[in-house]
Design a protein around this motif. Structure first.
Motif, PDB file in Angstrom:
ATOM      1  N   CYS A  88     -46.943   0.406 -87.445  1.00 30.00           N
ATOM      2  CA  CYS A  88     -47.075  -0.450 -88.615  1.00 30.00           C
ATOM      3  C   CYS A  88     -46.197   0.104 -89.728  1.00 30.00           C
ATOM      4  O   CYS A  88     -45.834   1.274 -89.724  1.00 30.00           O
ATOM      5  CB  CYS A  88     -48.515  -0.633 -89.038  1.00 30.00           C
ATOM      6  SG  CYS A  88     -49.469   0.840 -89.183  1.00 30.00           S
ATOM      7  N   TYR A  89     -45.829  -0.753 -90.637  1.00 28.22           N
ATOM      8  CA  TYR A  89     -44.872  -0.423 -91.692  1.00 28.22           C
ATOM      9  C   TYR A  89     -45.533  -0.600 -93.048  1.00 28.22           C
ATOM     10  O   TYR A  89     -46.325  -1.531 -93.241  1.00 28.22           O
ATOM     11  CB  TYR A  89     -43.656  -1.358 -91.611  1.00 28.22           C
ATOM     12  CG  TYR A  89     -42.893  -1.234 -90.320  1.00 28.22           C
ATOM     13  CD1 TYR A  89     -41.757  -0.438 -90.232  1.00 28.22           C
ATOM     14  CD2 TYR A  89     -43.320  -1.901 -89.175  1.00 28.22           C
ATOM     15  CE1 TYR A  89     -41.063  -0.311 -89.035  1.00 28.22           C
ATOM     16  CE2 TYR A  89     -42.634  -1.784 -87.976  1.00 28.22           C
ATOM     17  CZ  TYR A  89     -41.505  -0.989 -87.912  1.00 28.22           C
ATOM     18  OH  TYR A  89     -40.838  -0.865 -86.716  1.00 28.22           O
ATOM     19  N   PRO A  90     -45.167   0.248 -94.018  1.00 27.09           N
ATOM     20  CA  PRO A  90     -45.681   0.062 -95.372  1.00 27.09           C
ATOM     21  C   PRO A  90     -45.159  -1.252 -95.953  1.00 27.09           C
ATOM     22  O   PRO A  90     -43.969  -1.562 -95.823  1.00 27.09           O
ATOM     23  CB  PRO A  90     -45.107   1.252 -96.143  1.00 27.09           C
ATOM     24  CG  PRO A  90     -44.705   2.242 -95.094  1.00 27.09           C
ATOM     25  CD  PRO A  90     -44.326   1.435 -93.895  1.00 27.09           C
ATOM     26  N   VAL A  91     -46.053  -2.000 -96.543  1.00 30.05           N
ATOM     27  CA  VAL A  91     -45.678  -3.298 -97.095  1.00 30.05           C
ATOM     28  C   VAL A  91     -46.471  -3.525 -98.371  1.00 30.05           C
ATOM     29  O   VAL A  91     -47.599  -3.048 -98.505  1.00 30.05           O
ATOM     30  CB  VAL A  91     -45.938  -4.406 -96.041  1.00 30.05           C
ATOM     31  CG1 VAL A  91     -47.393  -4.516 -95.666  1.00 30.05           C
ATOM     32  CG2 VAL A  91     -45.404  -5.749 -96.491  1.00 30.05           C
ATOM     33  N   ARG A  92     -45.878  -4.214 -99.342  1.00 33.38           N
ATOM     34  CA  ARG A  92     -46.610  -4.559-100.548  1.00 33.38           C
ATOM     35  C   ARG A  92     -46.052  -5.856-101.114  1.00 33.38           C
ATOM     36  O   ARG A  92     -44.951  -6.290-100.765  1.00 33.38           O
ATOM     37  CB  ARG A  92     -46.551  -3.427-101.562  1.00 33.38           C
ATOM     38  CG  ARG A  92     -45.180  -3.187-102.168  1.00 33.38           C
ATOM     39  CD  ARG A  92     -45.279  -2.108-103.259  1.00 33.38           C
ATOM     40  NE  ARG A  92     -44.130  -2.166-104.132  1.00 33.38           N
ATOM     41  CZ  ARG A  92     -43.256  -1.159-104.314  1.00 33.38           C
ATOM     42  NH1 ARG A  92     -43.432  -0.036-103.664  1.00 33.38           N
ATOM     43  NH2 ARG A  92     -42.240  -1.301-105.124  1.00 33.38           N
ATOM     44  N   VAL A  93     -46.843  -6.462-101.987  1.00 31.40           N
ATOM     45  CA  VAL A  93     -46.423  -7.702-102.632  1.00 31.40           C
ATOM     46  C   VAL A  93     -46.274  -7.431-104.115  1.00 31.40           C
ATOM     47  O   VAL A  93     -47.152  -6.826-104.739  1.00 31.40           O
ATOM     48  CB  VAL A  93     -47.450  -8.828-102.395  1.00 31.40           C
ATOM     49  CG1 VAL A  93     -47.017 -10.103-103.120  1.00 31.40           C
ATOM     50  CG2 VAL A  93     -47.613  -9.091-100.911  1.00 31.40           C
ATOM     51  N   GLU A  94     -45.140  -7.831-104.663  1.00 33.75           N
ATOM     52  CA  GLU A  94     -44.856  -7.604-106.069  1.00 33.75           C
ATOM     53  C   GLU A  94     -44.223  -8.864-106.637  1.00 33.75           C
ATOM     54  O   GLU A  94     -43.194  -9.340-106.116  1.00 33.75           O
ATOM     55  CB  GLU A  94     -43.855  -6.442-106.172  1.00 33.75           C
ATOM     56  CG  GLU A  94     -44.080  -5.534-107.337  1.00 33.75           C
ATOM     57  CD  GLU A  94     -43.151  -4.330-107.242  1.00 33.75           C
ATOM     58  OE1 GLU A  94     -43.605  -3.277-106.766  1.00 33.75           O
ATOM     59  OE2 GLU A  94     -41.977  -4.473-107.605  1.00 33.75           O
ATOM     60  N   ASN A  95     -44.816  -9.413-107.660  1.00 33.06           N
ATOM     61  CA  ASN A  95     -44.284 -10.623-108.298  1.00 33.06           C
ATOM     62  C   ASN A  95     -44.006 -11.732-107.287  1.00 33.06           C
ATOM     63  O   ASN A  95     -42.981 -12.406-107.354  1.00 33.06           O
ATOM     64  CB  ASN A  95     -43.001 -10.307-109.067  1.00 33.06           C
ATOM     65  CG  ASN A  95     -43.241  -9.287-110.162  1.00 33.06           C
ATOM     66  OD1 ASN A  95     -44.305  -9.301-110.788  1.00 33.06           O
ATOM     67  ND2 ASN A  95     -42.304  -8.399-110.372  1.00 33.06           N
ATOM     68  N   GLY A  96     -44.899 -11.879-106.324  1.00 28.42           N
ATOM     69  CA  GLY A  96     -44.745 -12.955-105.345  1.00 28.42           C
ATOM     70  C   GLY A  96     -43.716 -12.691-104.270  1.00 28.42           C
ATOM     71  O   GLY A  96     -43.422 -13.570-103.459  1.00 28.42           O
ATOM     72  N   ARG A  97     -43.161 -11.488-104.222  1.00 32.49           N
ATOM     73  CA  ARG A  97     -42.187 -11.128-103.188  1.00 32.49           C
ATOM     74  C   ARG A  97     -42.804 -10.077-102.268  1.00 32.49           C
ATOM     75  O   ARG A  97     -43.559  -9.215-102.718  1.00 32.49           O
ATOM     76  CB  ARG A  97     -40.905 -10.541-103.800  1.00 32.49           C
ATOM     77  CG  ARG A  97     -40.211 -11.414-104.804  1.00 32.49           C
ATOM     78  CD  ARG A  97     -39.586 -12.653-104.221  1.00 32.49           C
ATOM     79  NE  ARG A  97     -38.668 -12.359-103.139  1.00 32.49           N
ATOM     80  CZ  ARG A  97     -37.971 -13.321-102.481  1.00 32.49           C
ATOM     81  NH1 ARG A  97     -38.103 -14.593-102.829  1.00 32.49           N
ATOM     82  NH2 ARG A  97     -37.171 -13.013-101.493  1.00 32.49           N
ATOM     83  N   ILE A  98     -42.447 -10.146-100.993  1.00 34.54           N
ATOM     84  CA  ILE A  98     -42.937  -9.163-100.027  1.00 34.54           C
ATOM     85  C   ILE A  98     -41.888  -8.063 -99.884  1.00 34.54           C
ATOM     86  O   ILE A  98     -40.715  -8.346 -99.618  1.00 34.54           O
ATOM     87  CB  ILE A  98     -43.196  -9.818 -98.664  1.00 34.54           C
ATOM     88  CG1 ILE A  98     -44.257 -10.901 -98.801  1.00 34.54           C
ATOM     89  CG2 ILE A  98     -43.616  -8.774 -97.633  1.00 34.54           C
ATOM     90  CD1 ILE A  98     -44.447 -11.714 -97.535  1.00 34.54           C
ATOM     91  N   LEU A  99     -42.326  -6.821-100.052  1.00 33.40           N
ATOM     92  CA  LEU A  99     -41.427  -5.675 -99.921  1.00 33.40           C
ATOM     93  C   LEU A  99     -41.873  -4.830 -98.739  1.00 33.40           C
ATOM     94  O   LEU A  99     -43.057  -4.534 -98.578  1.00 33.40           O
ATOM     95  CB  LEU A  99     -41.461  -4.823-101.192  1.00 33.40           C
ATOM     96  CG  LEU A  99     -41.169  -5.544-102.504  1.00 33.40           C
ATOM     97  CD1 LEU A  99     -41.336  -4.584-103.671  1.00 33.40           C
ATOM     98  CD2 LEU A  99     -39.776  -6.126-102.511  1.00 33.40           C
ATOM     99  N   LEU A 100     -40.898  -4.439 -97.919  1.00 32.40           N
ATOM    100  CA  LEU A 100     -41.157  -3.587 -96.766  1.00 32.40           C
ATOM    101  C   LEU A 100     -40.439  -2.269 -96.982  1.00 32.40           C
ATOM    102  O   LEU A 100     -39.295  -2.256 -97.446  1.00 32.40           O
ATOM    103  CB  LEU A 100     -40.532  -4.223 -95.522  1.00 32.40           C
ATOM    104  CG  LEU A 100     -41.349  -5.077 -94.593  1.00 32.40           C
ATOM    105  CD1 LEU A 100     -40.468  -5.471 -93.418  1.00 32.40           C
ATOM    106  CD2 LEU A 100     -42.568  -4.345 -94.106  1.00 32.40           C
TER     107      LEU A 100
END
Ligand code: FES
Length: 111
Positions: A88-100
């Motif tokens: 699995c990969y670190p992922v987050r959501v910021e200002n409506g964008r998905i960052l991996l």
């Protein structure tokens, strides 16, 4: 070196669905749960490499489309009685964008 890479808008991934992101030779499946939690797993089931992105998302789990193993989206681990895990990969959501978070040496492209 690892870097956070913008791969899509949250709205590009349907709730209870997934989107595939190319990462070098690999594919990463980015899932969106009903509560808008987002997860990123290697797009291969730990059983026989089934495409998890085509599975059914329920809660924070996905059921593999091939033989119905259930995989935890946050850890990539198969739910008992099955065993095994996928990356699995670190992922987050910021200002409506998905960052991996990915190795920058490999190129990420929109899937
Ligand atoms: S390949 Fe996923 S359950 Fe068999």
């Amino acid at each position: 070196m690892k870097q956070w890479i913008d791969i899509a808008a949250l709205s590009d991934v349907p709730r209870l669905g997934a989107r595939v992101v190319a990462h070098g030779e690999d594919e990463i499946a980015v899932f969106r749960a009903a509560d808008d939690a987002v997860f990123a797993l290697h797009n291969r089931c730990p059983h026989r490499n089934g495409p998890l992105s085509e599975g059914i998302v329920h809660g924070h789990r996905v059921t593999c489309p091939l033989h119905n193993w259930v995989i935890e989206l946050d850890r990539g681990e198969a739910v008992a009685p099955d065993s095994g895990s996928t990356a699995c990969y670190p992922v987050r959501v910021e200002n409506g964008r998905i960052l991996l978070e990915l190795e920058t040496a490999a190129e990420a492209a929109h899937g």
